[in-house]
Design a protein around this motif. Structure first.
Motif, PDB file in Angstrom:
ATOM      1  N   MET A  31      17.712  64.565  15.293  1.00 57.37           N
ATOM      2  CA  MET A  31      18.032  64.073  16.642  1.00 57.37           C
ATOM      3  C   MET A  31      16.860  63.245  17.172  1.00 57.37           C
ATOM      4  O   MET A  31      15.703  63.667  17.093  1.00 57.37           O
ATOM      5  N   HIS A  32      17.170  62.081  17.694  1.00 63.69           N
ATOM      6  CA  HIS A  32      16.123  61.249  18.286  1.00 63.69           C
ATOM      7  C   HIS A  32      15.642  61.862  19.597  1.00 63.69           C
ATOM      8  O   HIS A  32      16.408  62.499  20.322  1.00 63.69           O
ATOM      9  N   ASP A  33      14.361  61.665  19.897  1.00 65.98           N
ATOM     10  CA  ASP A  33      13.807  62.202  21.133  1.00 65.98           C
ATOM     11  C   ASP A  33      13.417  61.118  22.134  1.00 65.98           C
ATOM     12  O   ASP A  33      12.824  61.419  23.169  1.00 65.98           O
ATOM     13  N   VAL A  50      14.083  55.858  18.550  1.00 65.07           N
ATOM     14  CA  VAL A  50      14.959  54.833  17.982  1.00 65.07           C
ATOM     15  C   VAL A  50      14.883  53.617  18.891  1.00 65.07           C
ATOM     16  O   VAL A  50      14.810  53.742  20.114  1.00 65.07           O
ATOM     17  N   VAL A  51      14.869  52.438  18.292  1.00 64.27           N
ATOM     18  CA  VAL A  51      14.731  51.179  19.025  1.00 64.27           C
ATOM     19  C   VAL A  51      16.065  50.430  19.016  1.00 64.27           C
ATOM     20  O   VAL A  51      16.722  50.332  17.973  1.00 64.27           O
ATOM     21  N   ALA A  60       9.739  47.081  15.286  1.00 59.88           N
ATOM     22  CA  ALA A  60      10.239  48.432  15.035  1.00 59.88           C
ATOM     23  C   ALA A  60       9.958  48.862  13.598  1.00 59.88           C
ATOM     24  O   ALA A  60       9.547  50.002  13.347  1.00 59.88           O
ATOM     25  N   MET A  61      10.180  47.948  12.655  1.00 58.58           N
ATOM     26  CA  MET A  61       9.923  48.274  11.258  1.00 58.58           C
ATOM     27  C   MET A  61       8.437  48.560  11.026  1.00 58.58           C
ATOM     28  O   MET A  61       8.072  49.484  10.299  1.00 58.58           O
ATOM     29  N   ARG A  62       7.580  47.773  11.663  1.00 59.00           N
ATOM     30  CA  ARG A  62       6.140  47.978  11.515  1.00 59.00           C
ATOM     31  C   ARG A  62       5.685  49.288  12.145  1.00 59.00           C
ATOM     32  O   ARG A  62       4.665  49.855  11.737  1.00 59.00           O
ATOM     33  N   ALA A  63       6.453  49.744  13.144  1.00 58.65           N
ATOM     34  CA  ALA A  63       6.139  51.021  13.791  1.00 58.65           C
ATOM     35  C   ALA A  63       6.791  52.192  13.062  1.00 58.65           C
ATOM     36  O   ALA A  63       6.653  53.339  13.494  1.00 58.65           O
ATOM     37  N   ASN A  64       7.501  51.885  11.977  1.00 57.15           N
ATOM     38  CA  ASN A  64       8.224  52.914  11.215  1.00 57.15           C
ATOM     39  C   ASN A  64       9.244  53.648  12.080  1.00 57.15           C
ATOM     40  O   ASN A  64       9.395  54.876  12.000  1.00 57.15           O
ATOM     41  N   MET A  65       9.945  52.887  12.902  1.00 60.82           N
ATOM     42  CA  MET A  65      10.977  53.445  13.765  1.00 60.82           C
ATOM     43  C   MET A  65      12.350  52.948  13.340  1.00 60.82           C
ATOM     44  O   MET A  65      12.493  51.793  12.905  1.00 60.82           O
ATOM     45  N   ARG A  66      13.336  53.804  13.456  1.00 64.78           N
ATOM     46  CA  ARG A  66      14.711  53.377  13.212  1.00 64.78           C
ATOM     47  C   ARG A  66      15.079  52.319  14.231  1.00 64.78           C
ATOM     48  O   ARG A  66      14.742  52.434  15.414  1.00 64.78           O
ATOM     49  N   PRO A 120      26.611  55.957  21.027  1.00 63.21           N
ATOM     50  CA  PRO A 120      26.586  57.424  20.989  1.00 63.21           C
ATOM     51  C   PRO A 120      26.807  57.977  19.581  1.00 63.21           C
ATOM     52  O   PRO A 120      26.105  58.913  19.154  1.00 63.21           O
ATOM     53  N   ARG A 121      27.755  57.397  18.852  1.00 69.07           N
ATOM     54  CA  ARG A 121      27.995  57.858  17.478  1.00 69.07           C
ATOM     55  C   ARG A 121      26.790  57.565  16.599  1.00 69.07           C
ATOM     56  O   ARG A 121      26.359  58.428  15.814  1.00 69.07           O
ATOM     57  N   LEU A 122      26.225  56.373  16.721  1.00 70.68           N
ATOM     58  CA  LEU A 122      25.073  56.011  15.893  1.00 70.68           C
ATOM     59  C   LEU A 122      23.847  56.860  16.210  1.00 70.68           C
ATOM     60  O   LEU A 122      23.018  57.118  15.336  1.00 70.68           O
ATOM     61  N   LEU A 123      23.768  57.306  17.449  1.00 70.56           N
ATOM     62  CA  LEU A 123      22.640  58.143  17.866  1.00 70.56           C
ATOM     63  C   LEU A 123      22.888  59.620  17.573  1.00 70.56           C
ATOM     64  O   LEU A 123      21.992  60.444  17.739  1.00 70.56           O
TER      65      LEU A 123
END
Length: 211
Positions: free
Chosen positions: A1-3, A160-161, A172-178, A206-209
């Motif tokens: 779960m993303h925070d 998540v971004v 986002a990729m450089r931060a290693n974030m989805r 909502p579904r993707l998250l």
């Protein structure tokens, strides 16, 4: 779960990209660089105004001292005339509020610009307490520091971004974030090539998250 959910502003929360880039195109035309707003979007989308100036100068145009302030003021004037919120955003934010999932905005735009666009859509009060602007932090996408600062502020370990630009997805990729890339009109292949997951409707989030 993303925070934590980190939103870009222009083109993700508010439909301001075409208006802003038309102002940019009109300004550049006065100095001899003739482009459509659509062409400007393809070249300048996601950049700070300073980086737009640098890229335009690389393309051969000579811009006067003070051009950045000038075009930002012209853009803000046009945005004050009306910018629609992206369809589905209010419902999405209400959903996040209901489950207590924190969210914020991280943008290469100025705080003043965001106050104009978010303010007229009733979103300013939601985002103003935790707003991350490249102009305030002194670092801009594609540098990951803007997103990292947001995550650190919230103590988030799995953010998540939500983005729509090459510079934002790269950050986002450089931060290693989805990264979930919003591309409602297609043409998101370059974003997925960078590692983003594409979606075309805010109702999908909502579904993707997983909420």
């Amino acid at each position: 779960m993303h925070d934590l959910v980190i939103f870009d502003c222009d083109g993700v929360l508010v439909d301001s990209e075409f208006i802003s880039n038309q102002a940019l195109a009109d300004s550049l035309a006065r100095y001899g660089l003739h482009m459509t707003a659509t062409e400007c979007i393809s070249i300048f989308m996601g950049l700070t105004t300073e980086d737009c100036a640098k890229k335009a100068q690389e393309m051969g145009v000579s811009l006067p001292i003070g051009w950045v302030d000038q075009v930002e003021a012209e853009t803000d004037d046009r945005l004050r005339a009306g910018v629609p919120v992206i369809a589905g955003v209010p419902k999405l934010l209400a959903c996040l509020d209901a489950i207590g999932l924190p969210y914020c905005v991280a943008s290469n735009g100025t705080p003043a610009k965001m106050k104009i666009t978010l303010g007229q859509n009733g979103l300013w009060d939601r985002f103003e307490p935790a707003m991350f602007s490249a102009y305030a932090l002194g670092v801009a996408k594609p540098d990951p520091a803007l997103f990292q600062a947001a995550a650190q502020h919230f103590g988030a370990t799995n953010p998540v971004v939500i983005e729509d630009s090459l510079s934002g997805v790269t950050a986002a990729m450089r931060a290693n974030m989805r990264c979930l890339a919003y591309a409602p009109h297609g043409g998101g292949e370059k974003l997925t090539d960078l590692g983003a997951e594409l979606f075309t409707d805010m109702a999908e989030l909502p579904r993707l998250l997983g909420i």
